[in-house]
Design an enzyme around this catalytic site. Sequence first.
Site, short mmCIF file in Angstrom:
data_model
loop_
_atom_site.label_atom_id
_atom_site.label_comp_id
_atom_site.label_asym_id
_atom_site.label_seq_id
_atom_site.Cartn_x
_atom_site.Cartn_y
_atom_site.Cartn_z
CB SER A 172 -0.98 -0.01 1.17
OG SER A 172 -0.35 0.33 2.37
CE LYS B 104 -3.53 1.84 4.92
NZ LYS B 104 -3.46 1.30 3.55
#
Lengths: 208, 208, 208, 208, 208, 208
Positions: E96, E139
Site C-alpha cells: 500500500s 488510516k
Amino acid sequence: FDKDLYEGNNVAGVVTGLAWTQVGGDILFIEASLSPGKGKMSLTGNLGDVMKESASIAMAYLKAHAEQFGIDYRIFDQWDIHIHVPAGATPKDGPSAGITMLTALTSAFTQRMVKPHLAMTGEITLRGKVLPVGGIQEKILAAKRANIKDIILCKSNRKDILEIKEDYIKDLNFHYVTEMSEVIKLALLDKKVKNALDTAYKKASKED
Amino acid sequence: FDKDLYEGNNVAGVVTGLAWTQVGGDILFIEASLSPGKGKMSLTGNLGDVMKESASIAMAYLKAHAEQFGIDYRIFDQWDIHIHVPAGATPKDGPSAGITMLTALTSAFTQRMVKPHLAMTGEITLRGKVLPVGGIQEKILAAKRANIKDIILCKSNRKDILEIKEDYIKDLNFHYVTEMSEVIKLALLDKKVKNALDTAYKKASKED
Amino acid sequence: FDKDLYEGNNVAGVVTGLAWTQVGGDILFIEASLSPGKGKMSLTGNLGDVMKESASIAMAYLKAHAEQFGIDYRIFDQWDIHIHVPAGATPKDGPSAGITMLTALTSAFTQRMVKPHLAMTGEITLRGKVLPVGGIQEKILAAKRANIKDIILCKSNRKDILEIKEDYIKDLNFHYVTEMSEVIKLALLDKKVKNALDTAYKKASKED
Amino acid sequence: FDKDLYEGNNVAGVVTGLAWTQVGGDILFIEASLSPGKGKMSLTGNLGDVMKESASIAMAYLKAHAEQFGIDYRIFDQWDIHIHVPAGATPKDGPSAGITMLTALTSAFTQRMVKPHLAMTGEITLRGKVLPVGGIQEKILAAKRANIKDIILCKSNRKDILEIKEDYIKDLNFHYVTEMSEVIKLALLDKKVKNALDTAYKKASKED
Amino acid sequence: FDKDLYEGNNVAGVVTGLAWTQVGGDILFIEASLSPGKGKMSLTGNLGDVMKESASIAMAYLKAHAEQFGIDYRIFDQWDIHIHVPAGATPKDGPSAGITMLTALTSAFTQRMVKPHLAMTGEITLRGKVLPVGGIQEKILAAKRANIKDIILCKSNRKDILEIKEDYIKDLNFHYVTEMSEVIKLALLDKKVKNALDTAYKKASKED
Amino acid sequence: FDKDLYEGNNVAGVVTGLAWTQVGGDILFIEASLSPGKGKMSLTGNLGDVMKESASIAMAYLKAHAEQFGIDYRIFDQWDIHIHVPAGATPKDGPSAGITMLTALTSAFTQRMVKPHLAMTGEITLRGKVLPVGGIQEKILAAKRANIKDIILCKSNRKDILEIKEDYIKDLNFHYVTEMSEVIKLALLDKKVKNALDTAYKKASKED
Ligand SMILES: [Ca+2]
Ligand SMILES: [Ca+2]
Ligand SMILES: [Ca+2]
Ligand SMILES: [Ca+2]
Ligand SMILES: [Ca+2]
Ligand SMILES: [Ca+2]
Ligand SMILES: [Ca+2]
Ligand SMILES: [Ca+2]
Ligand SMILES: [Ca+2]
Ligand SMILES: [Ca+2]
Ligand SMILES: [Ca+2]
Ligand SMILES: [Ca+2]
C-alpha cells in the site's frame, strides 16, 4: 589431531593462539598466506561469524595503519590473503583470536619472523585496543603443555593469572598489553623469514 | 556405483583418495580439470562445507608455492579449474581429502602423471603440513580391495597402521609424511601425461 | 503433462533422457539453447542441487575437451547457454541425466542433429567416464511406451537389462558405454540441423 | 483488488493470463516494461520459484529466436526489463503463465499491440513448445466474467474444454496451439502501440 | 516514536503515507534521498519483501516514463537512491505504500516540492495503475489526528470512504485516482524545494 | 569486558553511544575507520539487521549532505569505511546507535576531534531528523558510571529525563536535539585529531 605441540617459526604468517574449547584449553595456529592477486581475503577452518569478523577487523586495522608497520598500503591490492585455522573439522568461534589474526597478517605482509615459543589470546578493536577474553586458566595449561614460553594477554586479564598457583606458572613469561602496537612489538622480530616473499610495491607492468 | 576399482593414471588431475563412510571404507577419485578461463574454481560432487574448504586451502597453498612446483603463477588467471568428486548422489564431507585435492590440482596445472596404484588420505594446512585423519583401518581395507599398492599417510597415523595384523597388509607400501612437498614428490611422476595440455604462460594477445 | 511421447530431432540441443520418478519411469527432455552472450549458464525446470551439478560437470567437461568435439573453445565466451527440463512444476534431482545433459550441450554448440528415437540415462564424471544409475527397468518401460528404439546405458547397467524378460525388450537396441566419447559418437549425427545457428568463432568487431 | 475486469490493450507489454487460485479462477496481468539499461531482468509480484523460472525461460527463448520475431538481438543489452504481476500482496506460482510471459516480453521488445479481449494460459518449454496446464474450467469461468472473447490454450487442453457445457462457452473463441510461434501470431497485432518506444538498435555513442 | 505528526514539506523526496498496523492506522514517511553515484538503490526501515518490491516497481515505472515527468533518463546512472521508512525498529510490509514511494522518487529526482498536508495510500502496478488497498477507515483516523488535509486514494476505495460518518470527515478532501500520472499531478508542486539539488544531466568529465 | 569506562577522544571516528541491554544500560563505542579504497562499507561487531540499516542510513545521509559538513563528496569513492562495535561476542541490535554512527562517520571523513566525555543515543532518519529511543534511565546510569559529562538526546526523550531524581543527574549536561546538524555541531570540535589522515580529494594519478 594433536595441536598441543608448538611447531616453530620458520614460516611468516603463522602465529600461535590459545583457544578455550568444550574439552579444555588448546593451542591453535593462525595461518595467513599471500598469493599474487587483487586483495581478496579468504577464510577457512570451520570458523563462526564472530571469528570471521575478527579477521575482517584485523585486516581493516592493518590497512588503516599500514604505514606504522612499514607497509606500503598499495600492496594490499596486489596480493590475495588466505587465513586458515586448522584443524578443518573442528568448528571455532569467538573474538579471542583477534590479536593472533592481526599478528599473523602483519607477519605475512612484512614477512617478519614471529618470536619463537610465543602464544597469545585477546580480542581486538578497530582502534587497535586489546580487550580481555575468557578461559585464561585453561588456556595457560594448554600453553605449558605445548612448550610455550611467552604469552601475550590483555592487561585486564592479569587478574586471572594472579589467581593461578605461582608454582605452576613460574616457567612462563606474561606480557600484558592494551594496544595492538605493543603486541606487534613483542611478537614480531625485525628479521625476515628465510626465503621471504618480496612484498614490496610493484608498479603495474605495461603488459598487464 | 562401485568405486572399489582403481582406474589407472592416464589422465592428469585425477588422484585416488580414501574415504570413510557410514558403510565402511571406500576409495574415491578427486577429478581436477582445467579449461581456458580466468581463474574461477568450481566444486561439484555433493560436497560439504569442510570438504569445500579443503579445496580452497589446497588452491591457496598451490598459488602461494607455485614456484616450488615449477608453475608460473600467472597461469592461475588463464584457466578455470573444476574439481569433481564422483559419485554425484553421495554427500561427502570432512578434511581428509585435503592432500588428495592438492595433489590433483598440482597434477592438473603441471600435467604430470600420477604414480599408478597409489592412494592417499590426510588433511592439509595452509602451511603445507599434513595432519592425521580417522578411519584408517577401514580405509586400508578398501584400498586393498581396489588393488592399491602404495598409500600415503600422515606420520601421526602410523600408530593406526601398527595396530593392523601384519599379515593383512604385507602387500601394501606405506609412506608416512609430514609435509605436502613429500606428498607431491611421492605422488607425481616427472613425466607428463600423453596429450598433455600446454599450460605454459601465454602472453595476452593483442586481439583480446 | 504427458511426457511419454518422443518428439523428434529437428532442433539441436534437445535430447531425450530417462527418469525414475515416484510414479514409475518416464522420459524427459533436456533442452539446451544458445543465445548471443558472454558465457553465462542458466538452469531451469525445478532442478535439485545434484542435477544442477550434473549440468556444471557437463559444461566443464565440454570446455576442457572442446577440440575433441570440433568446437573452438573461444566460442564459449560468445554465447549464453540455457538448460531447461520440462515440465516446470515437477521437482527433479539426481545425477542420472548427466550424459543426456552433455549430449544436449554438445549438440547445441555443434548444431549437430541428435539420432532419432534415442534415449539415454547415466551419470558422468569430470573425466568423461559414464557411471551406472538406478531404476533401469522402470525407465525401459517408459522408453518403450514413448516409442524409443535405441537406448544408451553404462556398461555396468547391463546386468539390470539381463534381468528383464527377453520378449519384452526385443524391439529395443541397447548400447553399453563407459566413456562419454562413445555416447557422443552414438547420439549425434554428423549432419547439422536445418536452420543451424552459425556457432563458428567470430572475432570481436571494432565497434564492440 | 478486483482483477476480474479486462483493461484494454493500449500499452505494449501487458498481456492477460488466466490463473487458478485457492478461491477459484481469476485473470491476471503480466506487465513487462522496458527502460534504457544493460540487459538486467527484474521480477516482482510475490512470485514463486517456478513462476520466476518461466520468466527466465521466456527471456531465453526470445533471445535465441529474436530474428524470427523481427528483433535485433543486440537490443537485449540496451534495455532493462521488469516483469510485474499484480497484485503485490498475493503469492503466485506455477508454470502456467509461461506463454503469457513470452507474449508480454515479445510485445515489449517489438512494441506491437496485443489483440484486444484475449487471454491465455499454458506452460512454455525452451524449444517453444506449449504444454497443457490445470484448472482450465475455473479459468474459463473467470475469463467470461472478465469480458474476454478469445482464449489461447495448449492443444492437449482441448479435452478439458469439451467437458464444459456447450451453452456456457458459446461466446468464447478457443485457439489451440502447440508451438509458441502460433501464440505470437494469434496474440500480437502487426500494429505498434500509440507512442511506441523506439526499440531499434542504437550504436553506442562515442561519449559513452 | 510518535509518527502521528505531519512534518512539513521543505525537503524533496519525503512523502506522507498511511499505514495500517496491528495497533490501528498511522501515518508514515517515505524518505527518498539522492547522492552522487551510479544508479544503486538501497532500502532500509525493516521492510518486508512485498514493500521492497513496491520500491522496485516504482523505480522501474519512473525509469520507463522519465520523459513524462521531465526527467532525463540518463541521470538515473548518475545518482544513488536510498529509500528509508522510519522508524527503524518497526517491521513494515505490504503493497500500500507503492504510490507514496513513486511520489517520493519523483520528487527526489525532480526536486519538486510535495503539496503540504497531503497523505496517500495505494498500490501501484508497473503500468502506473493505482490499485485499492485495505484498512482505509483506520488510516483516515490517523490522517485526521496528524493534521492532514488532502488524501489521495484509489477510485475503488471510494466505497470505503462512503461508509464513514459524514460528520467525521468533513475537514478532509479526498482525491480519487486510477492512474499514477494523476497522483503526481496532485501531489507535486511545480516549484522546487529551497536549496534544490542540481539533478540536470551532466556529461562525464574527461578526468573521470 | 568492561565497557563502563570512557576512553578518550584522541582518535577520529570513535564515538561513545549508550546501549540498553538485557542486563541494564551500558556505554558502547562506535569505531569508524578509513583505509584507502573504493567506497566499500564493512560492518562488524555482531550487529543485527536494524543496526546495520542504521549504518547504511548514516552513510547515505552523509553522502547526500557532504557539502554541509565540509566534505568533498568525491572522496567517498577513495576510501573504504569499516564500522566496528566492540565487543565482538555480544549481539547488538536496534536503531538507537543511529546518531552515534553518523557522528563517527563524520569524524572519520573530516578527522575532526570528538568532544571529550560525551555520549549520545538516538535514531536517525534519512532526512537527518533525530527520533527518540527507549531505555533512557538505564542508559543515563551507565553514562554516569563511565564518567560521561555531556549527553545528547532527542528532544522527545526529555520527558524521560524529567522523571529521574534531580539529585542523581546534577553532574550531567543534557543536550536535546531534533536534527542531525545539531548533533554534529555539539559533538565534533573544529580541531582535527593529532596525526590526522589527509582526506582531501586527490586526483587519480596517471599511473593508476
Ligand atoms: Ca590437542
Ligand atoms: Ca573481535
Ligand atoms: Ca564401493
Ligand atoms: Ca582441511
Ligand atoms: Ca507421463
Ligand atoms: Ca553427476
Ligand atoms: Ca477477482
Ligand atoms: Ca515453465
Ligand atoms: Ca503513533
Ligand atoms: Ca506493489
Ligand atoms: Ca560493562
Ligand atoms: Ca535507524
